[in-house]
Design a protein around this motif. Structure first.
Motif, PDB file in Angstrom:
ATOM      1  N   UNK A 194      41.470  33.834  46.413  1.00 31.47           N
ATOM      2  CA  UNK A 194      40.609  34.603  47.312  1.00 31.47           C
ATOM      3  C   UNK A 194      39.692  35.548  46.531  1.00 31.47           C
ATOM      4  N   UNK A 195      40.211  36.153  45.492  1.00 30.39           N
ATOM      5  CA  UNK A 195      39.390  37.042  44.665  1.00 30.39           C
ATOM      6  C   UNK A 195      38.246  36.276  44.027  1.00 30.39           C
ATOM      7  N   UNK A 196      38.547  35.082  43.519  1.00 28.73           N
ATOM      8  CA  UNK A 196      37.509  34.253  42.901  1.00 28.73           C
ATOM      9  C   UNK A 196      36.437  33.854  43.906  1.00 28.73           C
ATOM     10  N   UNK A 197      36.817  33.775  45.184  1.00 28.69           N
ATOM     11  CA  UNK A 197      35.866  33.443  46.249  1.00 28.69           C
ATOM     12  C   UNK A 197      35.114  34.670  46.744  1.00 28.69           C
ATOM     13  N   UNK A 198      35.428  35.841  46.199  1.00 22.02           N
ATOM     14  CA  UNK A 198      34.781  37.071  46.633  1.00 22.02           C
ATOM     15  C   UNK A 198      35.383  37.686  47.875  1.00 22.02           C
ATOM     16  N   UNK A 199      36.528  37.201  48.298  1.00 21.66           N
ATOM     17  CA  UNK A 199      37.198  37.702  49.504  1.00 21.66           C
ATOM     18  C   UNK A 199      38.274  38.712  49.088  1.00 21.66           C
ATOM     19  N   UNK A 200      37.815  39.796  48.468  1.00 23.61           N
ATOM     20  CA  UNK A 200      38.727  40.728  47.815  1.00 23.61           C
ATOM     21  C   UNK A 200      39.592  41.483  48.809  1.00 23.61           C
ATOM     22  N   UNK A 201      39.041  41.849  49.948  1.00 28.76           N
ATOM     23  CA  UNK A 201      39.845  42.577  50.930  1.00 28.76           C
ATOM     24  C   UNK A 201      41.047  41.743  51.382  1.00 28.76           C
ATOM     25  N   UNK A 202      40.823  40.446  51.616  1.00 27.31           N
ATOM     26  CA  UNK A 202      41.929  39.567  51.984  1.00 27.31           C
ATOM     27  C   UNK A 202      42.917  39.439  50.830  1.00 27.31           C
ATOM     28  N   UNK A 203      42.376  39.347  49.616  1.00 20.40           N
ATOM     29  CA  UNK A 203      43.239  39.228  48.433  1.00 20.40           C
ATOM     30  C   UNK A 203      44.154  40.443  48.298  1.00 20.40           C
ATOM     31  N   UNK A 204      43.602  41.613  48.531  1.00 22.17           N
ATOM     32  CA  UNK A 204      44.397  42.841  48.426  1.00 22.17           C
ATOM     33  C   UNK A 204      45.556  42.811  49.425  1.00 22.17           C
ATOM     34  N   UNK A 205      45.315  42.306  50.606  1.00 21.54           N
ATOM     35  CA  UNK A 205      46.389  42.200  51.593  1.00 21.54           C
ATOM     36  C   UNK A 205      47.543  41.351  51.083  1.00 21.54           C
ATOM     37  N   UNK A 206      47.224  40.234  50.427  1.00 26.22           N
ATOM     38  CA  UNK A 206      48.279  39.373  49.883  1.00 26.22           C
ATOM     39  C   UNK A 206      48.931  40.000  48.661  1.00 26.22           C
ATOM     40  N   UNK A 207      48.150  40.718  47.861  1.00 32.13           N
ATOM     41  CA  UNK A 207      48.732  41.416  46.712  1.00 32.13           C
ATOM     42  C   UNK A 207      49.725  42.477  47.169  1.00 32.13           C
ATOM     43  N   UNK A 230      37.943  43.656  37.198  1.00 26.51           N
ATOM     44  CA  UNK A 230      36.777  44.545  37.185  1.00 26.51           C
ATOM     45  C   UNK A 230      36.573  45.227  38.531  1.00 26.51           C
ATOM     46  N   UNK A 231      37.092  44.629  39.601  1.00 28.20           N
ATOM     47  CA  UNK A 231      36.928  45.208  40.929  1.00 28.20           C
ATOM     48  C   UNK A 231      37.859  46.410  41.087  1.00 28.20           C
ATOM     49  N   UNK A 232      37.322  47.520  41.557  1.00 28.98           N
ATOM     50  CA  UNK A 232      38.092  48.748  41.686  1.00 28.98           C
ATOM     51  C   UNK A 232      39.300  48.563  42.594  1.00 28.98           C
ATOM     52  N   UNK A 233      39.152  47.772  43.665  1.00 24.92           N
ATOM     53  CA  UNK A 233      40.258  47.562  44.598  1.00 24.92           C
ATOM     54  C   UNK A 233      41.431  46.862  43.909  1.00 24.92           C
ATOM     55  N   UNK A 234      41.114  45.928  43.018  1.00 24.07           N
ATOM     56  CA  UNK A 234      42.167  45.229  42.283  1.00 24.07           C
ATOM     57  C   UNK A 234      42.771  46.149  41.225  1.00 24.07           C
ATOM     58  N   UNK A 235      41.959  46.989  40.617  1.00 24.78           N
ATOM     59  CA  UNK A 235      42.475  47.946  39.643  1.00 24.78           C
ATOM     60  C   UNK A 235      43.487  48.896  40.274  1.00 24.78           C
ATOM     61  N   UNK A 236      43.209  49.292  41.513  1.00 22.49           N
ATOM     62  CA  UNK A 236      44.155  50.149  42.236  1.00 22.49           C
ATOM     63  C   UNK A 236      45.493  49.418  42.414  1.00 22.49           C
ATOM     64  N   UNK A 237      45.407  48.132  42.753  1.00 17.41           N
ATOM     65  CA  UNK A 237      46.628  47.347  42.906  1.00 17.41           C
ATOM     66  C   UNK A 237      47.371  47.232  41.578  1.00 17.41           C
ATOM     67  N   UNK A 238      46.630  47.112  40.476  1.00 18.43           N
ATOM     68  CA  UNK A 238      47.259  47.040  39.160  1.00 18.43           C
ATOM     69  C   UNK A 238      48.093  48.287  38.899  1.00 18.43           C
TER      70      UNK A 238
END
Length: 251
Positions: A194-207, A230-238
């Motif tokens: 989903x992240x690779x598809x640019x659907x980061x908000x959905x990806x965060x839900x699964x993370x 590189x996406x801030x939302x994913x960095x927060x999840x990290x």
């Protein structure tokens, strides 16, 4: 399957699971009685609670014996657990070759967990000659039976094109199915797609779901993988993954 215990109580499997949550010692007594009376399901369950130390003193060697009794009477999950004991050295010396023999019996009888565990040995060459093609066959069979962990690994084979033609759309579908079935690694894999598809908000839900269910080793590796995002939302999840890993590591 019902358990007939003293005072003519009848305890079904769902009731027993609830009792293990509410009163482990009482449930263990019921299981012990039923196992002694020859109930094969109770014999398998007795092996499990002895292995876990749930409501009864932990005794891995005795767990192994009860799994063997139930497996000898045709209980497939007990057969799978015999394999697990031999693979990990629970109540015996670790022996992946013996584990593979038990998994193979369960797999040939149609048990998805045995297919998955045998495939893991074949994929890594532990106790058997490495055979990715046969591992893929087993992962696919288990996945088609609804086994969530196998769905994720089937997706990986299809994504990477290992011993099969690469098929990213099929891989994506298996990752999704694994995620929806509750496997935390499948949830992480689907989030990556989903992240690779640019659907980061959905990806965060699964993370977030994977974070809730993930074990220590998964969280360690996943936090390192997410740290490169590189996406801030994913960095927060990290950061959340790293914090959760540290928490579990401290115990």
């Amino acid at each position: 399957m019902s358990f007939h215990v003293r005072r003519e109580e009848v305890l079904d499997a769902a009731g027993l699971a609830a009792m293990l949550e509410e009163s482990p010692a009482r449930a263990a007594q019921a299981i012990l009685l039923a196992a002694g009376e020859g109930e094969v399901e109770a014999q398998a369950l007795l092996g499990q609670i002895l292995l876990d130390g749930q409501g009864i003193a932990q005794d891995q060697a005795l767990a192994l014996r009860w799994f063997a009794i139930a497996a000898g009477r045709g209980h497939l999950m007990a057969r799978n657990m015999l394999g697990r004991c031999h693979e990990h050295g629970w109540g015996c010396a670790a022996d992946a070759s013996t584990a593979a023999q038990h998994y193979r019996i369960g797999a040939e009888a149609g048990l998805d967990w045995a297919m998955y565990n045998l495939a893991n040995l074949l994929a890594t060459g532990r106790g058997v000659t490495a055979d990715h093609l046969q591992a893929l066959v087993l992962y696919r069979r288990a996945a088609e039976l609804g086994h969530a962990k196998s769905m994720n690994l089937l997706g990986r084979y299809l994504e990477e094109g290992q011993v099969c033609p690469a098929d990213p759309p099929a891989a994506r579908d298996w990752y999704r199915r694994s995620a929806e079935a509750g496997d935390f690694r499948g949830q992480f894999s689907y989030a990556a797609v989903l992240t690779a598809e640019g659907r980061v908000d959905e990806a965060v839900g699964w993370l977030e779901k994977a974070l809730d269910g993930g074990n220590l080793n998964f969280l360690r590796v996943a936090s390192q993988t997410l740290a490169d995002a590189t996406d801030l939302r994913i960095q927060v999840m990290a950061s959340q993954y790293a914090a959760r890993y540290a928490e579990l590591q401290r115990g």
